[in-house]
Design an enzyme around this catalytic site. Structure first.
Site, PDB file in Angstrom:
ATOM      1  CB  SER A 156      -0.866   0.006   1.260  1.00 26.99           C
ATOM      2  OG  SER A 156      -1.359   1.301   1.527  1.00 26.99           O
ATOM      3  CE1 TYR A 169      -4.329  -2.396   4.429  1.00 28.11           C
ATOM      4  CE2 TYR A 169      -3.545  -0.180   3.906  1.00 28.11           C
ATOM      5  CZ  TYR A 169      -4.018  -1.416   3.498  1.00 28.11           C
ATOM      6  OH  TYR A 169      -4.172  -1.670   2.164  1.00 28.11           O
TER       7      TYR A 169
HETATM    8  N1  LIG Z   1      -8.581  -0.724  -2.231  1.00 32.31           N
HETATM    9  C1  LIG Z   1      -7.511   0.067  -2.120  1.00 32.31           C
HETATM   10  O1  LIG Z   1      -7.545   1.295  -2.347  1.00 32.31           O
HETATM   11  C2  LIG Z   1      -6.194  -0.522  -1.735  1.00 32.31           C
HETATM   12  C3  LIG Z   1      -5.095   0.304  -1.749  1.00 32.31           C
HETATM   13  C4  LIG Z   1      -3.857  -0.201  -1.429  1.00 32.31           C
HETATM   14  C5  LIG Z   1      -3.731  -1.540  -1.103  1.00 32.31           C
HETATM   15  N2  LIG Z   1      -4.816  -2.341  -1.079  1.00 32.31           N
HETATM   16  C6  LIG Z   1      -4.606  -3.758  -0.739  1.00 32.31           C
HETATM   17  O2  LIG Z   1      -4.925  -4.507  -1.891  1.00 32.31           O
HETATM   18  C7  LIG Z   1      -5.417  -5.785  -1.511  1.00 32.31           C
HETATM   19  C8  LIG Z   1      -6.761  -6.016  -2.157  1.00 32.31           C
HETATM   20  O3  LIG Z   1      -7.607  -4.939  -1.810  1.00 32.31           O
HETATM   21  P1  LIG Z   1      -9.160  -4.973  -2.144  1.00 32.31           P
HETATM   22  O4  LIG Z   1      -9.605  -3.556  -2.240  1.00 32.31           O
HETATM   23  O5  LIG Z   1      -9.408  -5.936  -3.255  1.00 32.31           O
HETATM   24  O6  LIG Z   1      -9.699  -5.570  -0.759  1.00 32.31           O
HETATM   25  P2  LIG Z   1     -11.186  -5.909  -0.325  1.00 32.31           P
HETATM   26  O7  LIG Z   1     -12.149  -5.641  -1.409  1.00 32.31           O
HETATM   27  O8  LIG Z   1     -11.407  -5.282   1.007  1.00 32.31           O
HETATM   28  O9  LIG Z   1     -11.060  -7.470  -0.136  1.00 32.31           O
HETATM   29  C9  LIG Z   1     -10.198  -8.016   0.808  1.00 32.31           C
HETATM   30  C10 LIG Z   1     -10.133  -9.482   0.567  1.00 32.31           C
HETATM   31  O10 LIG Z   1      -9.346 -10.070   1.614  1.00 32.31           O
HETATM   32  C11 LIG Z   1     -10.075 -11.165   2.131  1.00 32.31           C
HETATM   33  N3  LIG Z   1      -9.731 -11.479   3.500  1.00 32.31           N
HETATM   34  C12 LIG Z   1      -9.855 -10.682   4.583  1.00 32.31           C
HETATM   35  N4  LIG Z   1      -9.427 -11.361   5.665  1.00 32.31           N
HETATM   36  C13 LIG Z   1      -9.044 -12.585   5.224  1.00 32.31           C
HETATM   37  C14 LIG Z   1      -8.520 -13.748   5.851  1.00 32.31           C
HETATM   38  N5  LIG Z   1      -8.269 -13.787   7.169  1.00 32.31           N
HETATM   39  N6  LIG Z   1      -8.240 -14.836   5.079  1.00 32.31           N
HETATM   40  C15 LIG Z   1      -8.469 -14.805   3.752  1.00 32.31           C
HETATM   41  N7  LIG Z   1      -8.960 -13.754   3.113  1.00 32.31           N
HETATM   42  C16 LIG Z   1      -9.246 -12.661   3.850  1.00 32.31           C
HETATM   43  C17 LIG Z   1     -11.509 -10.748   2.005  1.00 32.31           C
HETATM   44  O11 LIG Z   1     -12.326 -11.886   2.123  1.00 32.31           O
HETATM   45  P3  LIG Z   1     -13.817 -11.762   2.720  1.00 32.31           P
HETATM   46  O12 LIG Z   1     -14.615 -11.275   1.565  1.00 32.31           O
HETATM   47  O13 LIG Z   1     -14.114 -13.138   3.158  1.00 32.31           O
HETATM   48  O14 LIG Z   1     -13.766 -10.775   3.843  1.00 32.31           O
HETATM   49  C18 LIG Z   1     -11.495 -10.154   0.616  1.00 32.31           C
HETATM   50  O15 LIG Z   1     -11.519 -11.160  -0.346  1.00 32.31           O
HETATM   51  C19 LIG Z   1      -5.461  -5.791   0.014  1.00 32.31           C
HETATM   52  O16 LIG Z   1      -4.276  -6.382   0.510  1.00 32.31           O
HETATM   53  C20 LIG Z   1      -5.470  -4.321   0.362  1.00 32.31           C
HETATM   54  O17 LIG Z   1      -4.922  -4.081   1.637  1.00 32.31           O
HETATM   55  C21 LIG Z   1      -6.042  -1.870  -1.395  1.00 32.31           C
END
Ligand SMILES: NC(=O)c1ccc[n+]([C@@H]2O[C@H](COP(=O)([O-])OP(=O)(O)OC[C@H]3O[C@@H](n4cnc5c(N)ncnc54)[C@H](OP(=O)(O)O)[C@@H]3O)[C@@H](O)[C@H]2O)c1
Length: 275
Positions: A156, A169
């Site tokens: 991130s 985070y």
């Molecule tokens: N969105 C952004 O702006 C952003 C920016 C920078 C970095 N990121 C990073 O990019 C990655 C993907 O982001 P995203 O926006 O696609 O996230 P998201 O929509 O919030 O989805 C998070 C995913 O992680 C899963 N998860 C959470 N806890 C878990 C566990 N204990 N075991 C297995 N799976 C688990 C969730 O599953 P459930 O559906 O079962 O909860 C979901 O599939 C993440 O690492 C996030 O931190 C995101």
């Protein structure tokens, strides 16, 4: 040798947190380009919906859904074995599972002294340990698939820049970056480049986790959302498909001399001084 630098045909890719906004979009893209993609998630219903979504657009996509919490080593190893049983190899692990939670943030009415340490610990567990543990579980398969194997860790922009509120985070993602470099060096030497490890730094994308923080009910931006856009050279949030090219690069031969790096996809958020 693959037909082209960017050939994904039949590459076997496992993605944790594949039911997420960014991860789900990436998984669908990779499957649409001919990779065999294993979606790992916590909920069978969400996995079913994600697979149905990709198959409705790409009926010949080769996809598999497996329930595995990234904190559960036995479940991760069972998922690995199920992928090997179906496709015989695993070339790429994408550690996508991650996220924040309110207790690990410091809202404007609070100070660091109010930190909920249990929540901080949970966020550390999910984002950092939840990257290390799947890597441990999948490593034997990646070593067997080398050369051409790789790990991509979702990091991130908060791993390198202090972003108000986001204390737990950010620390966890900084640890992910450090782990990326350590493992990249270790595996680089052990495998002479056969297994590469990189991290991907998405800037700000609107997803389920941050939508209420960044946008109002009418769709306009909150003050925080506006501040982020002001700091971002492109003046806007990213779209999930704007990560696809970087991920495609990192998992294919196109990046075969690239390891231990962070690929930043942020519209200029991290490099812009704001002046
Ligand atoms: N969105 C952004 O702006 C952003 C920016 C920078 C970095 N990121 C990073 O990019 C990655 C993907 O982001 P995203 O926006 O696609 O996230 P998201 O929509 O919030 O989805 C998070 C995913 O992680 C899963 N998860 C959470 N806890 C878990 C566990 N204990 N075991 C297995 N799976 C688990 C969730 O599953 P459930 O559906 O079962 O909860 C979901 O599939 C993440 O690492 C996030 O931190 C995101």
């Amino acid at each position: 040798m693959p037909a082209t630098l960017f050939d994904l045909t039949d590459k076997v890719i496992a993605i944790t947190g594949a039911t997420g906004t960014l991860t789900g979009s990436a998984a669908g893209y990779l499957a649409s380009q001919g990779a065999r993609v294993a979606y790992l998630g916590r909920s069978q219903a969400k996995l079913d919906a994600a697979l149905a979504g990709v198959l409705s657009k790409h009926p010949s996509a080769q996809v598999l859904g497996l329930v595995a919490d990234v904190a559960d080593r036995a479940a991760l190893e069972a998922a690995r074995d199920a992928i090997l049983a179906k496709w015989g190899r695993i070339d790429v692990l994408i550690n996508g599972a991650g996220g924040n939670q309110p207790g690990a943030t410091i809202t404007p009415d609070k100070t660091f002294a109010d930190l909920d340490f249990a929540a901080f610990h949970e966020v550390m567990n999910l984002n950092f340990h939840g990257t290390v543990l799947p890597t441990l579980a999948f490593l034997p398969a990646l070593l067997a698939a080398a050369p051409g194997a790789s790990v991509v860790n979702f990091s991130s922009a908060s791993s390198t820049r202090a972003i108000s509120r986001v204390v737990g985070y950010s620390a966890a993602k900084a640890a992910v970056d450090n782990f990326t470099r350590w493992l990249a060096a270790d595996l680089g030497r052990r495998t002479q480049g056969g297994v590469r490890v990189n991290s991907l730094v998405p800037g700000f994308f609107i997803g389920e986790q941050n939508r209420r923080l960044l946008t109002q009910e009418d769709g306009s931006l909150t003050e925080r959302g506006q501040a982020i856009c002001r700091q971002t050279s492109f003046g806007r949030f990213g779209e999930a498909d704007e990560l696809h090219g970087a991920i495609h690069f990192l998992v294919t031969e196109a990046s075969r001399f690239v390891t231990g790096t962070t690929v930043v996809v942020d519209g200029g958020f991290c490099i812009d001084s704001g002046v």
